[in-house]
Design a protein around this motif. Sequence first.
Motif, PDB file in Angstrom:
ATOM      1  N   GLY A  11       5.421   3.921   6.051  1.00  0.00           N
ATOM      2  CA  GLY A  11       6.687   4.390   5.505  1.00  0.00           C
ATOM      3  C   GLY A  11       6.534   5.677   4.722  1.00  0.00           C
ATOM      4  O   GLY A  11       5.425   6.161   4.489  1.00  0.00           O
ATOM      5  N   GLY A  12       7.665   6.229   4.295  1.00  0.00           N
ATOM      6  CA  GLY A  12       7.637   7.470   3.546  1.00  0.00           C
ATOM      7  C   GLY A  12       7.037   7.326   2.167  1.00  0.00           C
ATOM      8  O   GLY A  12       6.519   8.291   1.595  1.00  0.00           O
ATOM      9  N   THR A  13       7.067   6.112   1.598  1.00  0.00           N
ATOM     10  CA  THR A  13       6.544   5.880   0.262  1.00  0.00           C
ATOM     11  C   THR A  13       5.219   5.139   0.288  1.00  0.00           C
ATOM     12  O   THR A  13       4.274   5.506  -0.421  1.00  0.00           O
ATOM     13  N   ASN A  14       5.140   4.093   1.114  1.00  0.00           N
ATOM     14  CA  ASN A  14       3.945   3.260   1.137  1.00  0.00           C
ATOM     15  C   ASN A  14       3.439   3.013   2.547  1.00  0.00           C
ATOM     16  O   ASN A  14       4.225   2.970   3.505  1.00  0.00           O
ATOM     17  N   LEU A  15       2.135   2.849   2.646  1.00  0.00           N
ATOM     18  CA  LEU A  15       1.499   2.382   3.867  1.00  0.00           C
ATOM     19  C   LEU A  15       1.103   0.938   3.613  1.00  0.00           C
ATOM     20  O   LEU A  15       0.255   0.657   2.761  1.00  0.00           O
ATOM     21  N   ARG A  16       1.747   0.026   4.324  1.00  0.00           N
ATOM     22  CA  ARG A  16       1.487  -1.395   4.157  1.00  0.00           C
ATOM     23  C   ARG A  16       0.701  -1.897   5.352  1.00  0.00           C
ATOM     24  O   ARG A  16       0.986  -1.535   6.486  1.00  0.00           O
ATOM     25  N   ALA A  17      -0.304  -2.704   5.081  1.00  0.00           N
ATOM     26  CA  ALA A  17      -1.117  -3.258   6.159  1.00  0.00           C
ATOM     27  C   ALA A  17      -1.252  -4.759   5.942  1.00  0.00           C
ATOM     28  O   ALA A  17      -1.239  -5.246   4.805  1.00  0.00           O
ATOM     29  N   ALA A  18      -1.386  -5.492   7.042  1.00  0.00           N
ATOM     30  CA  ALA A  18      -1.495  -6.945   6.936  1.00  0.00           C
ATOM     31  C   ALA A  18      -2.265  -7.493   8.130  1.00  0.00           C
ATOM     32  O   ALA A  18      -2.333  -6.864   9.186  1.00  0.00           O
ATOM     33  N   ILE A  19      -2.824  -8.664   7.924  1.00  0.00           N
ATOM     34  CA  ILE A  19      -3.389  -9.448   9.013  1.00  0.00           C
ATOM     35  C   ILE A  19      -2.393 -10.558   9.296  1.00  0.00           C
ATOM     36  O   ILE A  19      -2.029 -11.321   8.400  1.00  0.00           O
ATOM     37  N   VAL A  20      -1.933 -10.631  10.538  1.00  0.00           N
ATOM     38  CA  VAL A  20      -0.880 -11.565  10.930  1.00  0.00           C
ATOM     39  C   VAL A  20      -1.377 -12.399  12.108  1.00  0.00           C
ATOM     40  O   VAL A  20      -1.992 -11.863  13.039  1.00  0.00           O
ATOM     41  N   ASN A  21      -1.093 -13.707  12.072  1.00  0.00           N
ATOM     42  CA  ASN A  21      -1.487 -14.532  13.208  1.00  0.00           C
ATOM     43  C   ASN A  21      -0.353 -14.647  14.219  1.00  0.00           C
ATOM     44  O   ASN A  21       0.736 -14.108  14.016  1.00  0.00           O
ATOM     45  N   GLU A  22      -0.604 -15.358  15.308  1.00  0.00           N
ATOM     46  CA  GLU A  22       0.367 -15.433  16.394  1.00  0.00           C
ATOM     47  C   GLU A  22       1.631 -16.183  16.029  1.00  0.00           C
ATOM     48  O   GLU A  22       2.650 -16.062  16.713  1.00  0.00           O
ATOM     49  N   SER A  23       1.583 -16.951  14.953  1.00  0.00           N
ATOM     50  CA  SER A  23       2.768 -17.674  14.490  1.00  0.00           C
ATOM     51  C   SER A  23       3.623 -16.839  13.557  1.00  0.00           C
ATOM     52  O   SER A  23       4.668 -17.289  13.075  1.00  0.00           O
ATOM     53  N   GLY A  24       3.172 -15.617  13.262  1.00  0.00           N
ATOM     54  CA  GLY A  24       3.914 -14.755  12.355  1.00  0.00           C
ATOM     55  C   GLY A  24       3.594 -14.994  10.897  1.00  0.00           C
ATOM     56  O   GLY A  24       4.318 -14.535  10.016  1.00  0.00           O
ATOM     57  N   GLU A  25       2.490 -15.659  10.617  1.00  0.00           N
ATOM     58  CA  GLU A  25       2.084 -15.913   9.234  1.00  0.00           C
ATOM     59  C   GLU A  25       1.219 -14.752   8.739  1.00  0.00           C
ATOM     60  O   GLU A  25       0.249 -14.364   9.394  1.00  0.00           O
ATOM     61  N   VAL A  26       1.580 -14.197   7.585  1.00  0.00           N
ATOM     62  CA  VAL A  26       0.809 -13.107   6.997  1.00  0.00           C
ATOM     63  C   VAL A  26      -0.366 -13.722   6.227  1.00  0.00           C
ATOM     64  O   VAL A  26      -0.180 -14.411   5.229  1.00  0.00           O
ATOM     65  N   LEU A  27      -1.570 -13.454   6.704  1.00  0.00           N
ATOM     66  CA  LEU A  27      -2.769 -14.041   6.117  1.00  0.00           C
ATOM     67  C   LEU A  27      -3.371 -13.167   5.024  1.00  0.00           C
ATOM     68  O   LEU A  27      -4.072 -13.665   4.133  1.00  0.00           O
ATOM     69  N   TYR A  28      -3.112 -11.881   5.117  1.00  0.00           N
ATOM     70  CA  TYR A  28      -3.651 -10.922   4.135  1.00  0.00           C
ATOM     71  C   TYR A  28      -2.755  -9.702   4.154  1.00  0.00           C
ATOM     72  O   TYR A  28      -2.241  -9.311   5.202  1.00  0.00           O
ATOM     73  N   ARG A  29      -2.534  -9.089   2.998  1.00  0.00           N
ATOM     74  CA  ARG A  29      -1.734  -7.881   2.951  1.00  0.00           C
ATOM     75  C   ARG A  29      -2.252  -6.943   1.874  1.00  0.00           C
ATOM     76  O   ARG A  29      -2.856  -7.369   0.879  1.00  0.00           O
ATOM     77  N   THR A  30      -2.007  -5.667   2.076  1.00  0.00           N
ATOM     78  CA  THR A  30      -2.363  -4.653   1.093  1.00  0.00           C
ATOM     79  C   THR A  30      -1.367  -3.511   1.203  1.00  0.00           C
ATOM     80  O   THR A  30      -0.685  -3.375   2.230  1.00  0.00           O
ATOM     81  N   GLU A  31      -1.268  -2.706   0.187  1.00  0.00           N
ATOM     82  CA  GLU A  31      -0.285  -1.631   0.157  1.00  0.00           C
ATOM     83  C   GLU A  31      -0.867  -0.444  -0.598  1.00  0.00           C
ATOM     84  O   GLU A  31      -1.514  -0.600  -1.636  1.00  0.00           O
ATOM     85  N   HIS A  32      -0.652   0.735  -0.074  1.00  0.00           N
ATOM     86  CA  HIS A  32      -1.145   1.961  -0.687  1.00  0.00           C
ATOM     87  C   HIS A  32      -0.070   3.030  -0.591  1.00  0.00           C
ATOM     88  O   HIS A  32       0.789   2.985   0.296  1.00  0.00           O
ATOM     89  N   ALA A  33      -0.134   4.003  -1.478  1.00  0.00           N
ATOM     90  CA  ALA A  33       0.812   5.112  -1.412  1.00  0.00           C
ATOM     91  C   ALA A  33       0.568   5.911  -0.140  1.00  0.00           C
ATOM     92  O   ALA A  33      -0.577   6.168   0.234  1.00  0.00           O
ATOM     93  N   THR A  34       1.650   6.284   0.531  1.00  0.00           N
ATOM     94  CA  THR A  34       1.533   7.107   1.731  1.00  0.00           C
ATOM     95  C   THR A  34       1.020   8.483   1.345  1.00  0.00           C
ATOM     96  O   THR A  34       1.542   9.103   0.409  1.00  0.00           O
ATOM     97  N   PRO A  35       0.002   8.985   2.025  1.00  0.00           N
ATOM     98  CA  PRO A  35      -0.492  10.327   1.722  1.00  0.00           C
ATOM     99  C   PRO A  35       0.630  11.343   1.845  1.00  0.00           C
ATOM    100  O   PRO A  35       1.354  11.378   2.833  1.00  0.00           O
ATOM    101  N   SER A  36       0.787  12.164   0.819  1.00  0.00           N
ATOM    102  CA  SER A  36       1.887  13.126   0.807  1.00  0.00           C
ATOM    103  C   SER A  36       1.412  14.563   0.922  1.00  0.00           C
ATOM    104  O   SER A  36       2.219  15.474   1.104  1.00  0.00           O
TER     105      SER A  36
END
Length: 316
Positions: A11-36
Amino acid sequence: MERTFLAADFGGTNLRAAIVNESGEVLYRTEHATPSTGTPQSIIVEVVELLTAAVKSSGATPAGACIATAGLIHADEGKVILAPNIPGFRNLVLTTPVAERLGIPVFIENDANAAALGEFRFGAGRGTRHLLHGTLGTGVGGGIIVDGKLYRGARGLAGEIGHIIINPSGPRCNCGSRGCLEAMASGVALAERARRMLELGKSKVLHELVGYEDPTAYHLWKAAERGDAGCEAEIRHAGHLLGLGIGSLVNVLNPDAVTLSGGLLAMGEMLVGPMREAMYSLAYGPAAGTLLRMSELGEDAGLLGAAAVAMERLDG
């Protein structure tokens, strides 16, 4: 065991990343400022490092990855044609450096397309075969599901519902045309309406709320909630225009359902009521039975949508 996928929402503000399984469950997530700042290549390096760190920190072994981002995307080439969030991102292949670093297949997708597939697989679009999804926020975007598959069109541009022409004499859109739905009924458009109201001295309540800030759609909404009839009329008019655009597409595509996501939905029935009324007023024949549903994924639509794209691309 279920496969896992690396999902990224750029996104314009944040880069969000996650590990997601086939059921749509978010197992891990992290968020960082989008490089500007920096060159496109230096930003790519930073993105690669962030996604690599997410995989290492989660301890997962993802089967594949997908990056969802706003802009014009050539999904088959893994290329960002133009990304408004990142100045200088033009005709750049973003998937190759990530794939080389992680050793897994990596895909890229327009964020609204990804959200459509996410809602179809995990959210409000479950149980449908044909789906139209609209994203209502700073801009207006969308995605189309046909027979359970994301429809990208001949060159990857399908789903750009924000660029339906509502009024050829209307305001200029960032795309260069006049009177696009995005130019008339997006968050940016509502902010412009608020600005004009202030210039004309039409709302004391709005003036008090905005103060010395730049007016936003949020200010317009809050003024309407405080009883300002003019501000409420602007929001209801935007809802009506959105309904005209979506209703026209319902007649063209005949989906099982229309799903909606995005920050403008916080305005509730003030916006959605006129939208629903206008949409159904245009419904032709059986299209009158088209369901209208709000997102079930909320802020995770981009992440879960990216995971859904990775699954679809890997499974063919």
